[in-house]
Design a protein around this motif. Sequence first.
Motif, PDB file in Angstrom:
ATOM      1  N   THR A 233      -2.638  -3.427  -2.259  1.00 11.64           N
ATOM      2  CA  THR A 233      -2.438  -4.366  -4.064  1.00 11.64           C
ATOM      3  C   THR A 233      -1.168  -5.005  -3.912  1.00 11.64           C
TER       4      THR A 233
ATOM      5  N   ASP B 185      -9.266  -6.937 -10.845  1.00 13.17           N
ATOM      6  CA  ASP B 185      -8.420  -6.223 -11.380  1.00 13.17           C
ATOM      7  C   ASP B 185      -8.750  -5.591 -12.641  1.00 13.17           C
TER       8      ASP B 185
ATOM      9  N   ARG C 269     -10.151   0.789 -13.477  1.00 16.82           N
ATOM     10  CA  ARG C 269     -10.281   2.315 -13.311  1.00 16.82           C
ATOM     11  C   ARG C 269     -10.750   1.605 -15.140  1.00 16.82           C
TER      12      ARG C 269
ATOM     13  N   ASP D 211       0.804  -5.864  -6.460  1.00 14.00           N
ATOM     14  CA  ASP D 211       2.128  -5.118  -7.587  1.00 14.00           C
ATOM     15  C   ASP D 211       2.845  -3.983  -6.770  1.00 14.00           C
TER      16      ASP D 211
ATOM     17  N   ARG E 118       0.728  -1.269   0.047  1.00 13.04           N
ATOM     18  CA  ARG E 118      -0.221  -0.118   0.065  1.00 13.04           C
ATOM     19  C   ARG E 118       1.311   1.283  -0.108  1.00 13.04           C
TER      20      ARG E 118
ATOM     21  N   TRP F  25       3.170   4.150  -6.998  1.00 12.78           N
ATOM     22  CA  TRP F  25       2.853   5.401  -7.602  1.00 12.78           C
ATOM     23  C   TRP F  25       2.205   6.021  -6.952  1.00 12.78           C
ATOM     24  N   PHE F  26       1.325   5.269  -6.508  1.00 12.11           N
ATOM     25  CA  PHE F  26       0.022   5.369  -5.299  1.00 12.11           C
ATOM     26  C   PHE F  26       1.048   6.303  -4.122  1.00 12.11           C
TER      27      PHE F  26
ATOM     28  N   GLN G 258       2.764  -0.609  -8.334  1.00 12.06           N
ATOM     29  CA  GLN G 258       1.248   0.332  -8.319  1.00 12.06           C
ATOM     30  C   GLN G 258       1.461   1.121  -7.155  1.00 12.06           C
TER      31      GLN G 258
ATOM     32  N   GLY H  68      -4.889  -2.600 -16.246  1.00 11.91           N
ATOM     33  CA  GLY H  68      -5.592  -0.951 -15.497  1.00 11.91           C
ATOM     34  C   GLY H  68      -5.011  -1.904 -14.009  1.00 11.91           C
ATOM     35  N   GLU H  69      -4.886  -0.874 -12.824  1.00 18.62           N
ATOM     36  CA  GLU H  69      -5.212  -1.370 -11.367  1.00 18.62           C
ATOM     37  C   GLU H  69      -5.450  -2.255 -11.409  1.00 18.62           C
ATOM     38  N   THR H  70      -4.997  -3.815 -10.149  1.00 20.13           N
ATOM     39  CA  THR H  70      -5.375  -4.223  -9.875  1.00 20.13           C
ATOM     40  C   THR H  70      -5.606  -4.185  -8.048  1.00 20.13           C
ATOM     41  N   GLU H  71      -6.648  -4.717  -7.704  1.00 17.15           N
ATOM     42  CA  GLU H  71      -6.767  -4.151  -6.123  1.00 17.15           C
ATOM     43  C   GLU H  71      -7.613  -5.002  -4.971  1.00 17.15           C
TER      44      GLU H  71
END
Length: 167
Positions: free
Chosen positions: A107, A140, A143, A109, A96, A115-116, A112, A151-154
Motif C-alpha cells: 500500500t 482502492d 473491502r 498508505d 507493507r 495497522w497490518f 494502513q 476503505g483499504e488501498t492496495e
Amino acid sequence: MILNYDDALAAISAGETSWETLTRNVGRNDLPAILTEVAWSMTEDQLAVALREAWVGAERPEDYLDRDEWIGMFESVGYRHNLDRVRPPAEVVLYRGGIDPNRMAWTADRAQAEWFRDRYPGGRLWTATVRGGDLLAYYDGVRTGDGTGSGETEYVVNPDDIAPVPA
C-alpha cells in the motif's frame, strides 16, 4: 445451489462457467480456486472483474494460489486501477506491514501498513520504491467493494525484483 468449491467444481464439470453463478454464495477463500478453474473461459475484462474479486475477497490470497498463477493472471489483463486498464505510474513508494516482506500486497498508505504490522505478533513494517513494470494492479475501495477510494488501498506487485527495507 453452489455453496462451496466442491459444488462449484461439480457445476463447472457440468458446463457452468459464469463467475457470478459460481461464486454468488461461496466463501471468500474459495474464490481463487474457482477462478483458476474458469479463467480460461473469460474475456480479458471478465477476468479482470473476477481477478479483483478473488484477490481482494480472499484473506491472504497468496495462501490459496501459487504466486506464479496470480502473476500470470494479472499480467494477462494488464495493469488495472480497479477495473480500468491504465498505464502504471513510473514508480511509487509503497509500504507493507506483516511478517513477510516478500508478498504481493502493498500500500502507499503508511498508516494502513502499520495497522497490518500491528495485526500480527512480531509484525514488521517495510518500504520499497517499486517501478511501474513491477506493479500489477492498484485497487482502492478494497473491502468496501465500491471502488470509491474509501476503505483499504492496495497495490499488487510482483515482489521478485523489489528490495524492501525496514521503514
